[in-house]
Write an enzyme that holds these catalytic residues in place. Structure first.
Site, PDB file in Angstrom:
ATOM      1  N   HIS A 200       1.224  -0.987   0.319  1.00 25.94           N
ATOM      2  CA  HIS A 200       0.254   0.012  -0.398  1.00 25.94           C
ATOM      3  C   HIS A 200       1.004   1.320   0.022  1.00 25.94           C
ATOM      4  O   HIS A 200       1.862   1.429   0.705  1.00 25.94           O
ATOM      5  CB  HIS A 200      -1.094  -0.084   1.081  1.00 25.94           C
ATOM      6  N   GLY A 209      -7.099   4.435   1.324  1.00 21.51           N
ATOM      7  CA  GLY A 209      -8.203   4.036   0.788  1.00 21.51           C
ATOM      8  C   GLY A 209      -7.678   4.790  -0.727  1.00 21.51           C
ATOM      9  O   GLY A 209      -5.956   4.969  -0.866  1.00 21.51           O
ATOM     10  N   LEU A 235     -10.474  -3.610   4.512  1.00 27.91           N
ATOM     11  CA  LEU A 235      -9.258  -3.437   2.959  1.00 27.91           C
ATOM     12  C   LEU A 235      -8.096  -2.648   4.191  1.00 27.91           C
ATOM     13  O   LEU A 235      -9.197  -1.944   4.878  1.00 27.91           O
ATOM     14  CB  LEU A 235     -10.466  -2.507   2.390  1.00 27.91           C
ATOM     15  N   ASP A 236      -6.849  -2.461   3.307  1.00 27.56           N
ATOM     16  CA  ASP A 236      -5.619  -1.821   4.172  1.00 27.56           C
ATOM     17  C   ASP A 236      -5.598  -1.747   5.799  1.00 27.56           C
ATOM     18  O   ASP A 236      -5.208  -1.187   5.982  1.00 27.56           O
ATOM     19  CB  ASP A 236      -5.992  -0.208   4.039  1.00 27.56           C
ATOM     20  N   ALA A 237      -6.495  -3.435   6.250  1.00 30.46           N
ATOM     21  CA  ALA A 237      -6.326  -3.076   7.692  1.00 30.46           C
ATOM     22  C   ALA A 237      -5.726  -4.470   8.133  1.00 30.46           C
ATOM     23  O   ALA A 237      -5.507  -5.042   9.173  1.00 30.46           O
ATOM     24  CB  ALA A 237      -7.967  -3.340   8.545  1.00 30.46           C
TER      25      ALA A 237
END
Lengths: 292, 292, 292, 292
Positions: A200, A209, A235-237
């Protein structure tokens, strides 16, 4: 690392005597330990270890070692794995148009720095095909429906189904989202849990995001970063494997940040993937233990 | 770190079964291990370990533990030490006129971050006395002969003799040259081997000797640094405990470098000293193993 | 920096010829420029500059220089300021119980590294009084109502009113929230806009709000940081002056992160404050231009 | 950077009014300045500047601009140069067997990040030919005599003569020693002064000479680095463009350091080369001014 090694990793409930139990087992085999790391999270009550054994020092192959160790692991509970560095691991890369992470990984495999065979690269655009095939790796183009497409959702489902088949055919040790930019469906995150690795382009949890560098520019931060993590449905976690940052200043436009950020993304992904391939990363809940 | 701990460190020739031997010993006592680190230097054939045990988990005090462990250590050879975090360590600081390292250490002791009692500060100038006594620490002024003094060499011998007596009277665990700027005589390096800690204001081995920031400025380097190391008779060549750097550019004069460097010196000395006090540093020849 | 300097800063709408206009003005005075920095944000259409002039090279004092420059500034629009390094700046510090930032700033002022006079320290606890007075600085204890107090809100209003009077009496160039831990009311943020400087113990915008190190530990990040920013009514969202990070790993508890973070907080606050005092920071909307 | 730019760099004796002179000249042309940086080294009495002008804002092409600026430059003395970003720069790479720097540069050119055409790669081994030609760049193998060869010195002379002809035929803006490992003869350093860029795999001046990672390992340093510098006849002592470091610890063998170091070498060379190509680097004696 010279010579063949067996790598044992174990994650289990913490209690007295774990180290002694494993150490006695290995001493009993006459195993020469070349690396050993331990971690006890007293608060969470979990224990993790990674031990590397010189294959030449033990009187058995990896299959026999697995059988011999199974009762010890059963006694300790938790999860374990034994890898053999003599068996080359496999990775599939998913990409879109950005080539900096892809090119970097191809180079590291070419030189032998990353101990892995890239069995194939799957792109939702065809533009990266030449650089992939120049490195002798098969490329598969799986087109995704465009933004305005009225059957877009169905098209995505079909595309991901094709990707799933291609990936699973190779049974890879790592599925690397090397700037893939498509959200992996929950059932694939599930199926590939602990193997799907994402990069990311922000220092998570900041700027999760879309367009993180533009968010960072707007906020006026003085450092930007990148995060390598396991992909999860949230998401992204997912559990973070590695992060790093680089300095920016008022003279940097969002475009400059994108450029500077690429060097961090490359390094962070390459490090995270190498540690994963060397069985240095153990997942404990939403956090990782990384034995450097 | 909460609660009292016993810290065991051991450096010995590498061979199979060391971990098992120690782990079995501790498991036999019912010891709860809160930290454990190992390092085998295969090339040099040496092994090092540091193990931290919850004092409440073992049925003995530190003296008994030392007696119980002695035969194990004898069997393994090498050197070992067992510390008790319930006994506060002692340090003596040697300073001249620069106060940034001194002030930083006094603050860290004041807040309890550094687990040590500063029993006294010895300065070859009196200028730092007020700040030392403001922190409740005794200050001793031991003047050194000036540059032009015809009895300078003899004067130095006398001054160092006085310092030696003051230091040895406290039997400190660390003698910290917190920007002392006088070369320690060989016999004191010897007497205080493994306890005398120096902060050198360069990224050694670059710019050893005098006025390192001016040397760095002249050479046009893009990073400057500092080095915390054990003092040895071979000047600026002792085992390195910690180093760090900071970025400089063409706009920085030598004076700017001196200022920027101070922040690195402070941090590097504070980190190195803390690791030393927590028995995290093992000396192996001219190198250190630092268990973070 | 040797010798007295006049420091000119200007923030104005961008257009052709600004540099030429200022440079001609200074050349006309025979001014010797020792530092000059420019920044044009093409997107936002704003221009910023900082110029440092050797006071001895111009035939006027700072008041005259201000008068002479006023028409130039009026012509260019925007905001400007001219400082005289011969006039010592003033700062007030607000603290609670944590002393690491306070002690660090006191030391930097003591050595002359920070060009400022700390006119007073205001604490909502009395515990830091001894260390403040030991450095020769007046300390004022302004107690805040406890958590359970039924008149808590009114008590806070009264306490902040007392703080406002103490601060304004000194007309300081900087009001430093050196780990103050109380939320500054909006009217004080307003009144002290561009002068109230806060140190937040996280790498903003990550982990805004309370107990950031505990949040960071829970998320499993691999780097923690600190942020120095101007205080605004929008909590933790003011213009960022400086940020930095340090590496943590799975072995670090939340308490370890607190300890490691302190070194970053100290450095980031000291750097941000120095830049502010040297007129290196220009606020443009919610971002800063920092001329290093 | 969007749109065509003219980049003016000037290095001259410092005196009052230089900025005003240049700024007035550009304002007179109606030039829109998109970047401007200045540096006065008061001690050495030298001044340096870099100014970037939007080509569309001036009523002339680069040749005319050069003519118009010539009298200004003559008046100020020193050296200057005006580049046109609309004209693509050229680079020749010299390599041996190590491919990490080469592969990294090829990737950065492929993506357009590095504004340069690699006109050819010259290797003293043939092993890198496939990866070079896969990127569409011509490769030339110029074999060097082996260590035991009795005509070795003469063979080297012949080989360097061939390299010189190949390089000079392209009249490149940069000759990059991308881990070339052969010492450039003095007459080539001279002929290519300010254009020949080397990457040294240590944090110079530490560990100059051969096998720096092995030297670093032996010394027990805690950080290793790399240095990008202009090649001069005085080996490893040319003006430094960029340096960076990475952390190592007692667990790293010399081979680990070699691997870790590669990432720093790649980054440091890529940064240094980009700054050189963007005319951000001005040589002043044995030091550089780098306008980031």
């Amino acid at each position: 690392m010279t010579g063949r090694r067996y790598v044992i990793t174990l994650s289990c409930p913490d209690r007295t005597g774990i180290v002694a139990r494993i150490a006695s087992f290995l001493a009993g085999l006459g195993a020469s330990i070349t690396e050993a790391a331990y971690h006890a999270d007293v608060e969470a009550g979990v224990f993790a270890t990674r031990q590397v054994v010189d294959a030449a020092s033990v009187p058995c192959d990896v299959e026999e070692l697995r059988e011999l160790f199974a009762p010890v692991a059963a006694e300790l509970g938790g999860e374990h794995r034994i890898s053999d560095t003599g068996t080359r691991k496999r990775a599939v890369l998913l990409v879109t148009r950005d080539q900096h992470c892809l090119h970097d990984l191809l180079g590291r495999v070419w030189t032998g720095e990353l101990p892995v065979e890239i069995t194939r690269v799957i792109g939702n655009h065809a533009s990266l095909e030449p650089i992939v095939t120049a490195h002798g790796v098969p490329f598969h183009h799986v087109p995704f429906p465009a933004a305005g497409d009225r059957f877009r959702e169905q098209g995505k489902v079909t595309a991901f189904e094709e990707i799933r088949k291609l990936v699973d055919a190779d049974d890879p040790d790592a599925i690397v989202l090397a700037r893939f930019m498509q959200i992996l469906p929950a059932h694939l995150c599930e199926a590939w849990a602990g193997r799907a690795i994402n990069i990311h382009h922000s220092f998570l949890p900041s700027f999760a995001g879309a367009r993180p560098y533009h968010q960072a520019h707007r906020r006026g931060v003085k450092l930007i970063g990148a995060t390598c993590h396991y992909a999860t449905a949230d998401l992204d976690a997912g559990p973070i494997i590695e992060q790093d940052v680089t300095r920016v200043d008022h003279g940097d436009t969002a475009a400059d940040m994108v450029r500077r950020g690429r060097d961090i993304e490359r390094l962070v992904l390459a490090r995270g993937l190498r540690w994963h391939l060397e069985d240095r990363v153990l997942i404990q809940g939403n956090r990782t233990v990384v034995f450097h």
